[in-house]
Write a protein that holds these residues in place. Sequence first.
Motif, PDB file in Angstrom:
ATOM      1  N   GLY A  31     -44.401  37.996  50.676  1.00 42.65           N
ATOM      2  CA  GLY A  31     -43.051  37.923  50.135  1.00 42.65           C
ATOM      3  C   GLY A  31     -42.985  36.996  48.942  1.00 42.65           C
ATOM      4  N   ILE A  32     -41.785  36.845  48.426  1.00 47.75           N
ATOM      5  CA  ILE A  32     -41.523  36.001  47.265  1.00 47.75           C
ATOM      6  C   ILE A  32     -41.038  34.638  47.746  1.00 47.75           C
ATOM      7  CG2 ILE A  32     -40.174  35.757  45.135  1.00 47.75           C
ATOM      8  CD1 ILE A  32     -42.044  38.153  45.087  1.00 47.75           C
ATOM      9  N   GLY A  33     -41.640  33.565  47.225  1.00 45.30           N
ATOM     10  CA  GLY A  33     -41.230  32.213  47.582  1.00 45.30           C
ATOM     11  C   GLY A  33     -39.782  31.954  47.193  1.00 45.30           C
ATOM     12  N   LEU A  34     -39.022  31.378  48.088  1.00 50.55           N
ATOM     13  CA  LEU A  34     -37.599  31.131  47.894  1.00 50.55           C
ATOM     14  C   LEU A  34     -37.317  30.267  46.668  1.00 50.55           C
ATOM     15  CD1 LEU A  34     -34.707  31.343  49.058  1.00 50.55           C
ATOM     16  CD2 LEU A  34     -35.214  29.288  50.378  1.00 50.55           C
ATOM     17  N   HIS A  35     -38.067  29.201  46.474  1.00 55.54           N
ATOM     18  CA  HIS A  35     -37.825  28.272  45.371  1.00 55.54           C
ATOM     19  C   HIS A  35     -38.716  28.532  44.159  1.00 55.54           C
ATOM     20  CE1 HIS A  35     -35.190  25.985  47.960  1.00 55.54           C
ATOM     21  NE2 HIS A  35     -36.139  25.943  48.874  1.00 55.54           N
ATOM     22  N   SER A  36     -39.950  28.977  44.399  1.00 53.67           N
ATOM     23  CA  SER A  36     -40.903  29.151  43.294  1.00 53.67           C
ATOM     24  C   SER A  36     -40.841  30.524  42.645  1.00 53.67           C
ATOM     25  CB  SER A  36     -42.332  28.921  43.795  1.00 53.67           C
ATOM     26  OG  SER A  36     -42.727  29.985  44.651  1.00 53.67           O
ATOM     27  N   GLY A  37     -40.429  31.538  43.401  1.00 47.00           N
ATOM     28  CA  GLY A  37     -40.434  32.901  42.889  1.00 47.00           C
ATOM     29  C   GLY A  37     -41.827  33.509  42.841  1.00 47.00           C
ATOM     30  N   LYS A  38     -42.821  32.822  43.383  1.00 47.55           N
ATOM     31  CA  LYS A  38     -44.208  33.300  43.392  1.00 47.55           C
ATOM     32  C   LYS A  38     -44.486  34.085  44.671  1.00 47.55           C
ATOM     33  CE  LYS A  38     -45.179  30.951  39.669  1.00 47.55           C
ATOM     34  NZ  LYS A  38     -45.363  31.586  38.395  1.00 47.55           N
ATOM     35  N   VAL A  39     -45.367  35.067  44.554  1.00 50.64           N
ATOM     36  CA  VAL A  39     -45.756  35.863  45.720  1.00 50.64           C
ATOM     37  C   VAL A  39     -46.664  35.023  46.616  1.00 50.64           C
ATOM     38  CG1 VAL A  39     -46.999  37.912  46.506  1.00 50.64           C
ATOM     39  CG2 VAL A  39     -45.566  38.032  44.461  1.00 50.64           C
ATOM     40  N   THR A 109     -51.526  32.426  47.702  1.00 49.38           N
ATOM     41  CA  THR A 109     -50.464  32.477  46.703  1.00 49.38           C
ATOM     42  C   THR A 109     -50.945  33.179  45.442  1.00 49.38           C
ATOM     43  OG1 THR A 109     -48.856  31.177  45.442  1.00 49.38           O
ATOM     44  CG2 THR A 109     -51.035  30.238  45.699  1.00 49.38           C
ATOM     45  N   SER A 110     -49.992  33.638  44.642  1.00 50.95           N
ATOM     46  CA  SER A 110     -50.328  34.302  43.376  1.00 50.95           C
ATOM     47  C   SER A 110     -50.306  33.329  42.207  1.00 50.95           C
ATOM     48  CB  SER A 110     -49.322  35.423  43.107  1.00 50.95           C
ATOM     49  OG  SER A 110     -48.029  34.870  42.901  1.00 50.95           O
ATOM     50  N   ASP A 111     -50.092  32.049  42.480  1.00 54.87           N
ATOM     51  CA  ASP A 111     -49.976  31.053  41.413  1.00 54.87           C
ATOM     52  C   ASP A 111     -51.335  30.414  41.121  1.00 54.87           C
ATOM     53  OD1 ASP A 111     -49.304  29.099  39.621  1.00 54.87           O
ATOM     54  OD2 ASP A 111     -47.717  28.221  40.842  1.00 54.87           O
ATOM     55  N   GLU A 119     -45.699  28.005  49.046  1.00 53.91           N
ATOM     56  CA  GLU A 119     -44.317  28.022  49.511  1.00 53.91           C
ATOM     57  C   GLU A 119     -44.113  29.264  50.358  1.00 53.91           C
ATOM     58  OE1 GLU A 119     -39.931  27.797  47.566  1.00 53.91           O
ATOM     59  OE2 GLU A 119     -41.416  29.045  46.571  1.00 53.91           O
ATOM     60  N   LEU A 120     -43.514  29.084  51.502  1.00 48.71           N
ATOM     61  CA  LEU A 120     -43.175  30.203  52.374  1.00 48.71           C
ATOM     62  C   LEU A 120     -41.671  30.361  52.400  1.00 48.71           C
ATOM     63  CD1 LEU A 120     -45.455  29.321  55.389  1.00 48.71           C
ATOM     64  CD2 LEU A 120     -45.925  30.937  53.564  1.00 48.71           C
ATOM     65  N   SER A 121     -41.208  31.554  52.656  1.00 45.44           N
ATOM     66  CA  SER A 121     -39.765  31.752  52.838  1.00 45.44           C
ATOM     67  C   SER A 121     -39.531  32.870  53.811  1.00 45.44           C
ATOM     68  CB  SER A 121     -39.088  32.059  51.512  1.00 45.44           C
ATOM     69  OG  SER A 121     -39.580  33.245  50.954  1.00 45.44           O
TER      70      SER A 121
END
Length: 121
Positions: A31-39, A109-111, A119-121
């Motif tokens: 999924g997409i991280g809530l705060h980072s927007g990263k996968v 992560t994709s970052d 980051e998890l969400s």
Amino acid sequence: MTFVRNSSTLISWISTGKLQQTVANCVEVTGIGLHSGKVSTVRICPELAGEGRYFELGSKVIQASIDFAKESPLCTTLCKDGHSISTVEHLLSALEATGVDNCRLEVETSDPHHPFSFELS
């Protein structure tokens, strides 16, 4: 006796006689991280009794323990040896609510700029 403030060493874990539980098979969610927007991807895998819940970030391991919590706004962040994982509170609450005592939480992560900050969400 000396007490350390905000440490899990203050908690007395008295055996309840309840058997420990894990998950039957690995489960993966992306999924997409809530705060980072990263996968981000998390894989919840079975673990032996007594291992507890822990995050595996490549070769780095962070126990899901208050001992590794650091101050952070709007989320729970666990940090060890300069590596961190954020927004873990919902996943850890769900594991607690469903009785999962032991599991390995593999995270990717994709970052590429922050390979050990997730980051998890």
